[in-house]
Motif scaffolding. Structure first.
Motif, PDB file in Angstrom:
ATOM      1  N   PRO A 126     -17.330  39.301  70.956  1.00  0.00           N
ATOM      2  CA  PRO A 126     -18.362  38.254  70.978  1.00  0.00           C
ATOM      3  C   PRO A 126     -17.749  36.885  71.270  1.00  0.00           C
ATOM      4  O   PRO A 126     -16.760  36.493  70.656  1.00  0.00           O
ATOM      5  CB  PRO A 126     -18.956  38.306  69.575  1.00  0.00           C
ATOM      6  N   ASP A 127     -18.341  36.180  72.237  1.00  0.00           N
ATOM      7  CA  ASP A 127     -17.746  34.909  72.678  1.00  0.00           C
ATOM      8  C   ASP A 127     -18.788  33.811  72.841  1.00  0.00           C
ATOM      9  O   ASP A 127     -19.006  33.303  73.929  1.00  0.00           O
ATOM     10  CB  ASP A 127     -16.976  35.113  73.985  1.00  0.00           C
ATOM     11  N   PRO A 128     -19.437  33.428  71.752  1.00  0.00           N
ATOM     12  CA  PRO A 128     -20.390  32.314  71.886  1.00  0.00           C
ATOM     13  C   PRO A 128     -19.669  31.064  72.358  1.00  0.00           C
ATOM     14  O   PRO A 128     -18.444  30.951  72.220  1.00  0.00           O
ATOM     15  CB  PRO A 128     -20.936  32.150  70.460  1.00  0.00           C
ATOM     16  N   GLY A 147     -22.896  35.307  73.779  1.00  0.00           N
ATOM     17  CA  GLY A 147     -21.962  34.689  74.705  1.00  0.00           C
ATOM     18  C   GLY A 147     -22.019  35.390  76.045  1.00  0.00           C
ATOM     19  O   GLY A 147     -22.714  36.393  76.228  1.00  0.00           O
ATOM     20  N   MET A 148     -21.271  34.846  76.988  1.00  0.00           N
ATOM     21  CA  MET A 148     -21.349  35.368  78.354  1.00  0.00           C
ATOM     22  C   MET A 148     -20.828  36.795  78.487  1.00  0.00           C
ATOM     23  O   MET A 148     -21.272  37.539  79.338  1.00  0.00           O
ATOM     24  CB  MET A 148     -20.634  34.423  79.313  1.00  0.00           C
ATOM     25  N   ALA A 149     -19.893  37.204  77.653  1.00  0.00           N
ATOM     26  CA  ALA A 149     -19.350  38.561  77.758  1.00  0.00           C
ATOM     27  C   ALA A 149     -20.250  39.610  77.121  1.00  0.00           C
ATOM     28  O   ALA A 149     -19.950  40.794  77.165  1.00  0.00           O
ATOM     29  CB  ALA A 149     -17.959  38.624  77.130  1.00  0.00           C
ATOM     30  N   SER A 150     -21.379  39.182  76.549  1.00  0.00           N
ATOM     31  CA  SER A 150     -22.271  40.167  75.919  1.00  0.00           C
ATOM     32  C   SER A 150     -22.883  41.113  76.946  1.00  0.00           C
ATOM     33  O   SER A 150     -23.345  42.189  76.597  1.00  0.00           O
ATOM     34  CB  SER A 150     -23.364  39.473  75.098  1.00  0.00           C
ATOM     35  N   LEU A 151     -22.840  40.735  78.219  1.00  0.00           N
ATOM     36  CA  LEU A 151     -23.312  41.628  79.281  1.00  0.00           C
ATOM     37  C   LEU A 151     -22.596  42.972  79.209  1.00  0.00           C
ATOM     38  O   LEU A 151     -23.212  44.026  79.300  1.00  0.00           O
ATOM     39  CB  LEU A 151     -23.074  40.977  80.646  1.00  0.00           C
ATOM     40  N   LYS A 152     -21.286  42.931  78.999  1.00  0.00           N
ATOM     41  CA  LYS A 152     -20.500  44.160  78.968  1.00  0.00           C
ATOM     42  C   LYS A 152     -20.231  44.650  77.544  1.00  0.00           C
ATOM     43  O   LYS A 152     -20.245  45.845  77.280  1.00  0.00           O
ATOM     44  CB  LYS A 152     -19.169  43.940  79.689  1.00  0.00           C
ATOM     45  N   TYR A 153     -19.960  43.711  76.627  1.00  0.00           N
ATOM     46  CA  TYR A 153     -19.482  44.096  75.305  1.00  0.00           C
ATOM     47  C   TYR A 153     -20.518  43.971  74.193  1.00  0.00           C
ATOM     48  O   TYR A 153     -20.239  44.304  73.054  1.00  0.00           O
ATOM     49  CB  TYR A 153     -18.245  43.265  74.944  1.00  0.00           C
ATOM     50  N   THR A 190     -23.631  41.843  71.897  1.00  0.00           N
ATOM     51  CA  THR A 190     -23.647  40.683  71.019  1.00  0.00           C
ATOM     52  C   THR A 190     -22.904  41.035  69.734  1.00  0.00           C
ATOM     53  O   THR A 190     -22.306  42.113  69.618  1.00  0.00           O
ATOM     54  CB  THR A 190     -25.088  40.281  70.693  1.00  0.00           C
ATOM     55  N   THR A 191     -22.965  40.165  68.764  1.00  0.00           N
ATOM     56  CA  THR A 191     -22.303  40.429  67.485  1.00  0.00           C
ATOM     57  C   THR A 191     -22.773  41.757  66.902  1.00  0.00           C
ATOM     58  O   THR A 191     -21.981  42.526  66.362  1.00  0.00           O
ATOM     59  CB  THR A 191     -22.565  39.271  66.504  1.00  0.00           C
ATOM     60  N   ARG A 192     -24.060  42.054  67.029  1.00  0.00           N
ATOM     61  CA  ARG A 192     -24.634  43.287  66.462  1.00  0.00           C
ATOM     62  C   ARG A 192     -23.864  44.531  66.896  1.00  0.00           C
ATOM     63  O   ARG A 192     -23.596  45.417  66.093  1.00  0.00           O
ATOM     64  CB  ARG A 192     -26.103  43.407  66.861  1.00  0.00           C
ATOM     65  N   GLU A 193     -23.487  44.599  68.147  1.00  0.00           N
ATOM     66  CA  GLU A 193     -22.786  45.777  68.664  1.00  0.00           C
ATOM     67  C   GLU A 193     -21.308  45.809  68.269  1.00  0.00           C
ATOM     68  O   GLU A 193     -20.610  46.775  68.575  1.00  0.00           O
ATOM     69  CB  GLU A 193     -22.905  45.861  70.191  1.00  0.00           C
ATOM     70  N   ASP A 220     -27.506  46.711  60.545  1.00  0.00           N
ATOM     71  CA  ASP A 220     -28.218  46.130  61.682  1.00  0.00           C
ATOM     72  C   ASP A 220     -29.321  45.182  61.218  1.00  0.00           C
ATOM     73  O   ASP A 220     -29.573  44.155  61.842  1.00  0.00           O
ATOM     74  CB  ASP A 220     -28.796  47.255  62.547  1.00  0.00           C
ATOM     75  N   LEU A 221     -29.975  45.519  60.120  1.00  0.00           N
ATOM     76  CA  LEU A 221     -31.058  44.684  59.597  1.00  0.00           C
ATOM     77  C   LEU A 221     -30.545  43.308  59.175  1.00  0.00           C
ATOM     78  O   LEU A 221     -31.194  42.292  59.420  1.00  0.00           O
ATOM     79  CB  LEU A 221     -31.720  45.388  58.404  1.00  0.00           C
ATOM     80  N   PHE A 222     -29.373  43.244  58.578  1.00  0.00           N
ATOM     81  CA  PHE A 222     -28.826  41.972  58.107  1.00  0.00           C
ATOM     82  C   PHE A 222     -28.323  41.089  59.255  1.00  0.00           C
ATOM     83  O   PHE A 222     -28.335  39.865  59.150  1.00  0.00           O
ATOM     84  CB  PHE A 222     -27.698  42.213  57.096  1.00  0.00           C
ATOM     85  N   ILE A 223     -27.877  41.713  60.352  1.00  0.00           N
ATOM     86  CA  ILE A 223     -27.349  40.940  61.481  1.00  0.00           C
ATOM     87  C   ILE A 223     -28.515  40.240  62.179  1.00  0.00           C
ATOM     88  O   ILE A 223     -29.454  40.871  62.615  1.00  0.00           O
ATOM     89  CB  ILE A 223     -26.580  41.842  62.461  1.00  0.00           C
TER      90      ILE A 223
END
Length: 198
Positions: free
Chosen positions: A38-40, A58-64, A66-69, A101-104
């Motif tokens: 995650p890179d906000p 962040g921009m890398a969430s396309l591949k990796y 968001t924080t959730r994943e 997941d609910l808390f994120i």
């Protein structure tokens, strides 16, 4: 609450307290051949707990993602003071209810995150390539993105700027990206540029 409790490259995980800075975790992970994805935009100064509360991306969430994943488990303090442990240190979890997941993204309304087990990813082998491509209009850029995503190249980052943003960037940086009247700009990054990718 600002300690990296454990870096576990053998498990591709880290256990961190909520006050650890995202950038500090990423730097520590890189020292053992991994990175925290995650890179906000606030990566150097944002905390893991804050990233979890807002599901920062962040921009890398396309591949990796968001924080959730990238969060596998949490320790959370509830309003009545109880400590709740959720999830774990495994990548695959088939539990019917995913309370982690609910808390994120709940922004602290359900409890306060005090510790997280997060996923680390191996640093890709090869050289990262970052590039800019300009387009005559947003429709041409949209078509290019569709072709790119279907190509199998799998970019780690795509960011679109419209004409107003291009002009602001040109003025700020003293450059001339929009000098030929381009209306859209695509910033892309490939973790590894295999032969023929560009």
């Amino acid at each position: 609450l600002n300690h990296i409790v454990a870096l576990q490259p053998e498990n591709q995980t880290a256990v961190v307290e909520a006050g650890v800075l995202n950038g500090d975790l990423d730097q520590a992970a890189r020292e053992v051949g991994y990175f925290y994805a995650p890179d906000p935009g606030s990566k150097p100064i944002s905390t893991i707990g804050g990233n979890i509360a807002t599901n920062a991306g962040g921009m890398a969430s396309l591949k990796y993602g968001t924080t959730r994943e990238n969060v596998l488990g949490l320790k959370v303090v509830l309003a009545d003071g109880r400590l709740l442990e959720l999830g774990g240190a495994t990548f695959k979890n088939n539990a019917s209810y995913d309370l982690t997941d609910l808390f994120i993204g709940s922004e602290g309304t359900l409890g306060v995150v005090v510790e997280a087990t997060v996923r680390l990813r191996p640093i890709p082998f090869g050289d990262t390539v970052t590039g800019l491509a300009t387009f005559s209009d947003v429709h041409a850029l949209t078509h290019a993105v569709q072709v790119l995503q279907a190509s199998g190249v799998n970019p780690s980052m795509l960011e679109v700027l419209n004409r107003v943003s291009i002009e602001a960037l040109d003025e700020y940086e003293g450059i001339d990206l929009g000098g030929r009247g381009e209306q859209a700009l695509l910033i892309f990054q490939l973790d590894v540029a295999v032969a023929g990718a560009l």
